[in-house]
Design an enzyme around this catalytic site. Structure first.
Site, short mmCIF file in Angstrom:
data_model
loop_
_atom_site.label_atom_id
_atom_site.label_comp_id
_atom_site.label_asym_id
_atom_site.label_seq_id
_atom_site.Cartn_x
_atom_site.Cartn_y
_atom_site.Cartn_z
N ARG A 10 -24.18 -34.35 12.76
CA ARG A 10 -25.19 -33.55 13.84
C ARG A 10 -26.49 -33.74 13.32
O ARG A 10 -26.66 -33.59 11.82
CB ARG A 10 -24.56 -32.20 13.72
N HIS A 11 -27.49 -33.71 14.02
CA HIS A 11 -28.91 -33.65 13.58
C HIS A 11 -29.29 -32.43 12.84
O HIS A 11 -28.93 -31.33 13.34
CB HIS A 11 -30.01 -34.07 14.51
N PRO A 12 -29.99 -32.42 11.88
CA PRO A 12 -30.49 -31.23 11.30
C PRO A 12 -31.36 -30.15 12.01
O PRO A 12 -31.46 -29.03 11.64
CB PRO A 12 -31.12 -31.75 10.01
#
Length: 391
Positions: free
Chosen positions: A234-236
């Site tokens: 997942r993108h931060p």
């Protein structure tokens, strides 16, 4: 620079001669890209040869890894500790534009072939040193391989599942980063020389290169003043931006703004989520990503990855199937973009090897040579020296 009649279809580095004193991956990756673009790359090796000649996978005794990153070069064996070997290097330098080496700092100086030793006699030479930590700094003398740089850069600590262990990226990214920036630095120095007539010393570190290829992590650390943690797939900072489960596997999706999020909600049959205060901004969507992921999982659980990607893509939302490495290299995109081309090897026959990725107008791709056998070109190279000219 060698005198070469440049035509409209000449490669950008036709006429450029590179003396390549590199081994393993970072340096050879740099000079392979130059060879792809027409440079005459003379690989100077010891009698043992580049270490990559002895690292698999192998086919009929030939290292395929060596073939991949030494395509298009010529090989000559020289004993750099001998007067005769150094004399040959000096003779080659009379017609060279670039020298690239990736020994530990100080080794070339001990051989009398360091940049300071050569600068007065060869003022136009571009001298490029590639090393783990650069020519200066507390770690300059330390040995380094890719995993060491990944570990020390923070990349491993930022990679992997939040609840799992730090994970190495599945490619030698630090070596590749160093090779890329070495090639970039060489091109900048050649451009500068075209204006000033003077060469430059280019100091490239794998550590520096990998650090510069992590802008999101740098921004969060240096400006936001936080210590980034692992977020898995997942993108931060954004959501939904990552991989999610479907009926038959996983799919990737990238939603980076409110407009795309509204469209995404329509596609998954949850238009009301746009009005949900938990998801009203990108930052809030990331903060509340677990709740958002539940909606996505319920929608995706009854659909195949193919159906999902087709639905999202038709709505203009970036989405993709998760391809294997083999699927990616054999995909129509790779074929149409000509990211590989065939070379003829005297032992292995027809080989399909990677090619540098940048497309230049009026420059055909392909038409390259395979990696050379050890010392295969010594006779030709020495004959050229005796004639005082170049091919």
């Amino acid at each position: 620079m060698n005198d070469t009649s440049l035509t409209q279809t000449a490669k950008p580095l036709d006429g450029v001669r590179v003396l390549d004193f590199t081994r393993v991956l970072a340096g050879p990756y740099c000079t392979a890209m130059m060879a792809d673009l027409g440079a005459d790359v003379i690989k100077v090796e010891s009698s043992h040869g580049d270490d990559y000649r002895h690292i698999g996978p192998f086919d009929q005794g030939e290292s395929l890894l060596f073939q991949a990153v030494n395509r298009g070069k010529r090989s000559i064996v020289l004993d750099l500790k001998s007067d005769a070997g150094r004399a040959t290097v000096h003779a080659l330098l009379r017609d060279a534009d670039v020298l690239v080496e990736n020994y530990r700092p100080g080794v070339m100086d001990k051989l009398g072939l360091g940049e300071k030793h050569l600068r007065e006699q060869f003022p136009a030479l571009i001298y490029v040193s590639v090393s783990g930590f650069g020519q200066t700094g507390a770690n300059a003398s330390k040995p380094a391989y890719d995993i060491i740089i990944q570990a020390m850069s923070g990349l491993m600590d930022a990679t992997g599942e939040a609840s799992g262990a730090p994970t190495m990226v599945g490619e030698a990214l630090a070596d590749v980063a160093g090779g890329l920036f070495a090639a970039w630095g060489t091109m900048v120095a050649l451009f500068d020389r075209s204006r000033t007539g003077r060469g430059r010393y280019v100091d490239v570190a794998l550590f520096d290169s990998l650090m510069s290829m992590m802008p999101i992590l740098a921004c969060r650390t240096l400006m936001e003043k936080v210590s980034p943690t692992r977020t898995g797939n997942r993108h931060p900072l954004s959501a939904p931006f990552g991989t999610y489960p479907a009926q038959d596997g996983f799919f990737a999706v990238a939603v980076l703004n409110d407009r795309l999020f509204a469209t995404f909600c329509q596609v998954i049959g949850q238009p009301e989520l746009v009005q949900d205060t938990r998801f009203s901004t990108d930052a809030l969507r990331r903060q509340n990503e677990p709740a958002l992921a539940d909606y996505i999982a319920r929608w995706a659980s009854t659909r195949s990855t193919g159906e999902i990607v087709a639905s999202l893509s038709s709505a203009g939302i970036p989405a993709a199937l998760l391809q294997s490495v083999a699927e990616a290299w054999n995909s129509p995109q790779v074929v149409e973009r000509q990211l590989t081309s065939d070379v003829d090897h005297p032992t292995l026959g027809r080989l399909n090897v990677p090619e540098q990725p940048v497309h230049f107008s009026d420059v055909p791709r392909g038409n390259r040579l395979s990696a050379p056998a050890l010392n295969a070109d010594a006779a030709d190279i020495l004959a050229e020296l005796s004639k005082g000219n170049t091919p």
